[in-house]
Design a protein around this motif. Structure first.
Motif, PDB file in Angstrom:
ATOM      1  N   ALA A  25       0.836  -1.208   0.000  1.00 19.83           N
ATOM      2  CA  ALA A  25       0.000   0.000   0.000  1.00 19.83           C
ATOM      3  C   ALA A  25       0.872   1.260   0.000  1.00 19.83           C
ATOM      4  N   ILE A  26       1.961   1.204   0.773  1.00 27.66           N
ATOM      5  CA  ILE A  26       2.880   2.356   0.812  1.00 27.66           C
ATOM      6  C   ILE A  26       3.542   2.538  -0.553  1.00 27.66           C
ATOM      7  N   LYS A  27       3.967   1.417  -1.146  1.00 32.89           N
ATOM      8  CA  LYS A  27       4.580   1.496  -2.467  1.00 32.89           C
ATOM      9  C   LYS A  27       3.609   2.068  -3.493  1.00 32.89           C
ATOM     10  N   MET A  28       2.341   1.677  -3.365  1.00 34.68           N
ATOM     11  CA  MET A  28       1.345   2.105  -4.339  1.00 34.68           C
ATOM     12  C   MET A  28       0.989   3.585  -4.202  1.00 34.68           C
ATOM     13  N   LEU A  29       1.431   4.203  -3.094  1.00 34.95           N
ATOM     14  CA  LEU A  29       1.264   5.655  -3.005  1.00 34.95           C
ATOM     15  C   LEU A  29       2.052   6.352  -4.109  1.00 34.95           C
ATOM     16  N   PHE A  30       3.207   5.787  -4.481  1.00 35.81           N
ATOM     17  CA  PHE A  30       4.106   6.430  -5.434  1.00 35.81           C
ATOM     18  C   PHE A  30       4.199   5.685  -6.762  1.00 35.81           C
ATOM     19  N   ARG A  31       4.019   4.390  -6.755  1.00 33.13           N
ATOM     20  CA  ARG A  31       4.290   3.595  -7.952  1.00 33.13           C
ATOM     21  C   ARG A  31       3.049   2.819  -8.388  1.00 33.13           C
ATOM     22  N   PRO A  32       3.009   2.571  -9.667  1.00 34.44           N
ATOM     23  CA  PRO A  32       3.945   3.002 -10.725  1.00 34.44           C
ATOM     24  C   PRO A  32       3.826   4.489 -11.012  1.00 34.44           C
ATOM     25  N   TYR A  33       4.885   5.040 -11.583  1.00 35.45           N
ATOM     26  CA  TYR A  33       4.907   6.467 -11.845  1.00 35.45           C
ATOM     27  C   TYR A  33       3.964   6.857 -12.976  1.00 35.45           C
ATOM     28  N   LYS A  34       3.764   5.935 -13.915  1.00 36.52           N
ATOM     29  CA  LYS A  34       2.922   6.222 -15.073  1.00 36.52           C
ATOM     30  C   LYS A  34       1.847   5.143 -15.214  1.00 36.52           C
ATOM     31  N   PRO A  44      -5.979  -1.099 -13.306  1.00 36.66           N
ATOM     32  CA  PRO A  44      -6.437  -0.370 -12.121  1.00 36.66           C
ATOM     33  C   PRO A  44      -5.269  -0.018 -11.190  1.00 36.66           C
ATOM     34  N   PHE A  45      -5.449   1.086 -10.472  1.00 36.77           N
ATOM     35  CA  PHE A  45      -4.488   1.586  -9.482  1.00 36.77           C
ATOM     36  C   PHE A  45      -3.143   1.999 -10.106  1.00 36.77           C
ATOM     37  N   THR A  46      -3.177   2.279 -11.399  1.00 34.83           N
ATOM     38  CA  THR A  46      -1.979   2.823 -12.047  1.00 34.83           C
ATOM     39  C   THR A  46      -2.368   4.146 -12.715  1.00 34.83           C
ATOM     40  N   PRO A  47      -1.571   5.184 -12.585  1.00 30.06           N
ATOM     41  CA  PRO A  47      -0.340   5.234 -11.763  1.00 30.06           C
ATOM     42  C   PRO A  47      -0.668   5.257 -10.279  1.00 30.06           C
ATOM     43  N   GLY A  48       0.374   5.418  -9.442  1.00 31.93           N
ATOM     44  CA  GLY A  48       0.157   5.455  -8.000  1.00 31.93           C
ATOM     45  C   GLY A  48      -0.643   6.678  -7.578  1.00 31.93           C
ATOM     46  N   LEU A  49      -1.044   6.685  -6.319  1.00 32.70           N
ATOM     47  CA  LEU A  49      -1.926   7.748  -5.828  1.00 32.70           C
ATOM     48  C   LEU A  49      -1.295   9.132  -5.983  1.00 32.70           C
ATOM     49  N   ILE A  50      -0.062   9.291  -5.542  1.00 33.47           N
ATOM     50  CA  ILE A  50       0.577  10.617  -5.575  1.00 33.47           C
ATOM     51  C   ILE A  50       0.841  11.076  -7.004  1.00 33.47           C
ATOM     52  N   GLN A 331       6.624  24.464  -8.007  1.00 37.48           N
ATOM     53  CA  GLN A 331       7.817  23.713  -7.637  1.00 37.48           C
ATOM     54  C   GLN A 331       7.506  22.228  -7.465  1.00 37.48           C
ATOM     55  N   VAL A 332       6.369  21.922  -6.807  1.00 33.06           N
ATOM     56  CA  VAL A 332       5.982  20.524  -6.603  1.00 33.06           C
ATOM     57  C   VAL A 332       5.681  19.859  -7.940  1.00 33.06           C
ATOM     58  N   GLU A 333       4.983  20.591  -8.827  1.00 31.79           N
ATOM     59  CA  GLU A 333       4.637  20.023 -10.129  1.00 31.79           C
ATOM     60  C   GLU A 333       5.874  19.797 -10.996  1.00 31.79           C
ATOM     61  N   SER A 334       6.903  20.610 -10.799  1.00 31.47           N
ATOM     62  CA  SER A 334       8.108  20.469 -11.625  1.00 31.47           C
ATOM     63  C   SER A 334       9.025  19.348 -11.148  1.00 31.47           C
ATOM     64  N   LEU A 335       8.827  18.885  -9.908  1.00 26.02           N
ATOM     65  CA  LEU A 335       9.686  17.820  -9.383  1.00 26.02           C
ATOM     66  C   LEU A 335       9.353  16.491 -10.055  1.00 26.02           C
ATOM     67  N   PRO A 336      10.350  15.690 -10.442  1.00 25.27           N
ATOM     68  CA  PRO A 336      10.077  14.322 -10.908  1.00 25.27           C
ATOM     69  C   PRO A 336       9.439  13.508  -9.792  1.00 25.27           C
ATOM     70  N   VAL A 337       8.564  12.552 -10.144  1.00 27.82           N
ATOM     71  CA  VAL A 337       7.865  11.762  -9.128  1.00 27.82           C
ATOM     72  C   VAL A 337       8.859  10.997  -8.263  1.00 27.82           C
ATOM     73  N   SER A 338       9.945  10.509  -8.871  1.00 26.84           N
ATOM     74  CA  SER A 338      10.952   9.772  -8.090  1.00 26.84           C
ATOM     75  C   SER A 338      11.580  10.666  -7.035  1.00 26.84           C
ATOM     76  N   GLN A 339      11.825  11.943  -7.399  1.00 28.69           N
ATOM     77  CA  GLN A 339      12.414  12.871  -6.435  1.00 28.69           C
ATOM     78  C   GLN A 339      11.412  13.239  -5.356  1.00 28.69           C
ATOM     79  N   LEU A 340      10.154  13.385  -5.749  1.00 30.40           N
ATOM     80  CA  LEU A 340       9.102  13.669  -4.779  1.00 30.40           C
ATOM     81  C   LEU A 340       8.941  12.504  -3.813  1.00 30.40           C
ATOM     82  N   GLU A 341       9.036  11.269  -4.341  1.00 27.40           N
ATOM     83  CA  GLU A 341       8.965  10.085  -3.493  1.00 27.40           C
ATOM     84  C   GLU A 341      10.115  10.066  -2.488  1.00 27.40           C
TER      85      GLU A 341
END
Length: 377
Positions: A25-34, A44-50, A331-341
């Motif tokens: 569940a924690i992983k699925m907050l961020f992944r998959p990125y796309k 379903p559930f792709t991409p991750g929640l964030i 700034q948040v929108e410009s960050l890559p998802v991996s960096q935000l994670e």
């Protein structure tokens, strides 16, 4: 033994399932990125929640920062705190003392603001100001009498100077007449006078023979100059002239054309006598050094206090113009998802681990109850 093994197995399975599901569940907050597609169907559930809600998250973060964290009230409170005042005073005082040691001249300071020749610019501006002011004063007062323009104190000083001035004039004349140059001048005047008289002049010259007329006139002229009545006579003449001049309109003294030329010449003379070049090449510290402690202990703290109080009213407008919420959102929108994670995990990594452990613990407890329930059934 088999019963205990059943319970242990059930606990292990429950703990594994609980920990895995929480970790997933924690992983699925961020992944998959796309988003992942099978054909045209999105898994379903792709991409991750964030990643899926990143724009909304950025907007909410921006609103949270400006609404609860960086508010005008908090900023004003921090801005007007004694700690901030002390820090600003310390920094400004330090910069002031460092600047004072550099022996910066006024000319060098002027180059911070203009590339023009500062001396030439000052001379030109001063002359223009004097000429403009002089012409304006002349247009306003040229029909006025001299007595109306002068102040009473200044007029008293002029009339009070007549006695000493008349004595000085007479004394200077006496010294000059008694000198060889004065005698030669007197001789020349007499000769010119006799030449203009024709026959009478020749008769006087023949009558005197070899005796110089200046030898006869010079002693008498010196006697006249040394009399007290002579100085009084000069003073009376000056007083009578002044009585007439003081009620004469200024425009009777100088024509408009000559007045403009006179003002131009006076302005050039005044500016030329000012030590502008010397002042521009003098280090500023020569002027400021005697007041260094006064500036550091009084002027700077008072100036900082005034500036900070003036700035308080502008803080809400400045923060509004900065649009901090938009800055955070962009700034948040410009960050890559991996960096935000990585950013979020660096803040809450320990808490996420505890959630995984808690899931395993709860799963183990559930497995224990399931094992006990199986034994009783």
């Amino acid at each position: 033994m088999n019963d205990w093994m059943t319970i242990v197995i059930m606990i292990s399975i429950g703990a594994a399932i609980g920990g895995f599901t929480n970790s997933l569940a924690i992983k699925m907050l961020f992944r998959p990125y796309k988003p992942i597609y099978i054909g045209k169907m999105r898994v379903p559930f792709t991409p991750g929640l964030i990643p899926k809600r990143r724009e909304e998250l950025a907007k909410q973060l921006g609103n949270m920062v400006t609404t609860h964290l960086v508010t005008p009230e908090r900023f004003i409170k921090k801005w007007m705190s004694e700690e901030t005042k002390h820090s600003v005073n310390t920094q400004v005082t330090r910069l002031f003392r460092e600047w004072l040691e550099k022996e910066t001249t006024i000319e060098q300071m002027g180059k911070w603001f203009t590339k023009e020749d500062l001396e030439e610019k000052i001379v030109t501006q001063l002359k223009n100001v004097l000429v403009k002011g002089g012409n304006s004063w002349w247009l306003t007062n040229r029909s006025e009498k001299l007595v109306d323009v002068l102040t009473e104190d200044f007029e008293e000083k002029i009339t009070g100077a007549f006695p000493s001035l008349s004595k000085t004039i007479v004394k200077k004349l006496e010294i000059y007449v008694a000198s060889p140059e004065g005698k030669d001048t007197l001789e020349g005047l007499i000769q010119d006078f006799l030449k203009d008289k024709g026959m009478l002049g020749n008769m006087i010259t023949m009558f005197l023979g070899n005796v110089s007329l200046s030898d006869k006139i010079q002693p008498e002229l010196l006697k006249f100059l040394r009399r007290e009545e002579t100085a009084e006579l000069v003073e009376g003449f000056m007083q009578s002239r002044w009585t007439k001049w003081r009620v004469t309109p200024l425009e009777d003294w100088v024509s408009p054309e000559k007045g403009e030329v006179f003002i131009e010449q006076v302005s050039s003379f005044v500016v030329g006598k000012l030590p502008i070049a010397s002042l521009l090449h003098t280090p500023v510290q020569n002027w400021v050094r005697p007041f260094e402690e006064t500036v550091a202990q009084d002027w700077i703290p008072n100036g900082v206090e005034v500036v900070m109080k003036k700035g308080v009213g502008q803080i809400p407008h400045m923060m509004e113009s900065f649009r901090i919420d938009k800055m955070v959102e962009e700034q948040v929108e410009s960050l890559p998802v991996s960096q935000l994670e990585e950013l979020l995990l660096s803040i809450s990594r320990k808490e996420f681990k505890m959630i995984t452990v808690l899931g395993a613990l709860l799963g183990g407890v559930i497995g224990l109850f399931q094992g006990i329930l199986v034994l009783f059934l």
